[in-house]
Design a protein around this motif. Structure first.
Motif, short mmCIF file in Angstrom:
data_model
loop_
_atom_site.label_atom_id
_atom_site.label_comp_id
_atom_site.label_asym_id
_atom_site.label_seq_id
_atom_site.Cartn_x
_atom_site.Cartn_y
_atom_site.Cartn_z
N SER A 6 1.05 -1.13 0.08
CA SER A 6 0.07 0.04 0.11
C SER A 6 0.78 1.17 -0.03
O SER A 6 2.12 1.35 0.62
N VAL A 7 0.34 2.29 -0.61
CA VAL A 7 1.07 3.58 -0.77
C VAL A 7 0.70 4.27 0.40
O VAL A 7 -0.38 4.54 0.63
N PRO A 8 1.65 4.57 1.27
CA PRO A 8 1.37 5.64 2.27
C PRO A 8 0.85 6.83 2.18
O PRO A 8 1.11 7.62 0.98
N ARG A 9 -0.30 7.06 2.75
CA ARG A 9 -1.04 8.32 2.64
C ARG A 9 -0.27 9.53 2.93
O ARG A 9 0.67 9.51 3.98
N LYS A 10 -0.52 10.64 2.14
CA LYS A 10 -0.10 11.69 2.34
C LYS A 10 -0.65 12.41 3.52
O LYS A 10 -1.72 12.20 3.99
N ARG A 11 0.36 12.97 4.27
CA ARG A 11 -0.02 13.59 5.63
C ARG A 11 0.10 15.19 5.81
O ARG A 11 0.76 15.82 5.15
N LEU A 12 -1.32 15.56 6.19
CA LEU A 12 -1.60 16.92 5.98
C LEU A 12 -1.69 17.32 7.84
O LEU A 12 -2.27 16.79 8.54
N ALA A 13 -1.10 18.47 8.07
CA ALA A 13 -1.51 18.97 9.32
C ALA A 13 -2.15 20.39 9.23
O ALA A 13 -1.38 21.40 8.68
N LEU A 14 -3.34 20.53 9.41
CA LEU A 14 -4.17 21.70 9.17
C LEU A 14 -4.33 22.71 10.56
O LEU A 14 -4.60 21.99 11.63
N PHE A 15 -4.44 23.88 10.50
CA PHE A 15 -4.32 24.63 11.67
C PHE A 15 -5.40 25.87 11.55
O PHE A 15 -5.20 26.45 10.37
#
Length: 234
Positions: A6-15
């Motif tokens: 599986s391809v690792p999911r893109k990680r987002l940090a929203l503020f």
């Protein structure tokens, strides 16, 4: 039969910005700043600014009325005067409110390889220089309509980044990159009940410096609670 990794999911940090990364409301403080520099009347503008802020906290703000009100002084003075005033605002109000705790939290996510975004209901005129000062390139703010000369008209362009609008703006941001919510591992930090729709949408909601109602909701749902500026209040 071998399985495909599986391809690792893109990680987002929203503020969120106000009362999340900053221990103040930049929209409200800009209004107070325009009073101090003589652009607006202390009694009348101050009264209306306070009333709009109370409407925002209560979740009943008419954002179109507010933006017309809040940008009037800027519109009347033009781009050059507005830029000079905003630079003064950054020096006198915002720079002292940028604390190490917020910068460290942002850097923690960068070091982890996350893409960092600020998503705020405050308009782009006020917030873009603040995002730059925080070292954040990706900003989803309330966008302002422009006239033929490129100057703001007082109207809102597109979807306001408020309540459910934050979810829709994020969905559009993802779609523009060929992504959906299922393709990302998302964290969102916010202080406000206005942001519950996006807090419910992400994988990892974090109630940050939460107002009393959000603190109670976070406790009920088992969401992490982060009091980012606790050391500043001691």
């Amino acid at each position: 039969m071998t399985s495909t990794p599986s391809v690792p999911r893109k990680r987002l940090a929203l503020f969120d910005l106000d009362h999340t990364l900053l221990p103040l409301d930049s929209d409200y403080e800009w209004g107070e700043f325009t009073i101090r520099i003589g652009w607006t009347d202390r009694e009348e503008f101050g009264r209306r600014n306070k009333a709009f802020y109370e409407d925002y906290l209560a979740g009943r703000l008419d954002v179109h009325d507010y933006v017309r009100f809040a940008t009037e002084a800027v519109r009347l003075r033009g781009a050059d005067a507005a830029a000079q005033a905003h630079a003064q605002f950054m020096r006198e109000v915002i720079a002292p409110a940028i604390h190490g705790e917020a910068l460290a939290l942002l850097q923690k996510h960068r070091d982890a390889g996350d893409e960092v975004l600020i998503i705020t209901a405050t308009n782009e005129f006020i917030t873009r220089p603040i995002a730059q000062a925080l070292g954040v390139e990706q900003l989803l703010a309330l966008e302002l309509e422009r006239d033929a000369d490129g100057w703001i008209t007082g109207d809102i362009r597109g979807e306001p980044t408020m309540r459910e609008g934050k979810v829709r703006r994020m969905q559009a941001w993802l779609a523009a990159r060929g992504l959906s919510w299922g393709d990302v591992d998302s964290t969102f930090y916010s202080d406000s009940m206005n942001d519950v729709p996006l807090l419910e949408k992400v994988n990892h909601p974090v109630a940050t410096n939460p107002d009393p109602r959000l603190r109670a909701l976070a406790q009920e749902r088992g969401w992490p609670i982060l009091d980012l500026f606790a050391s500043q209040q001691q």
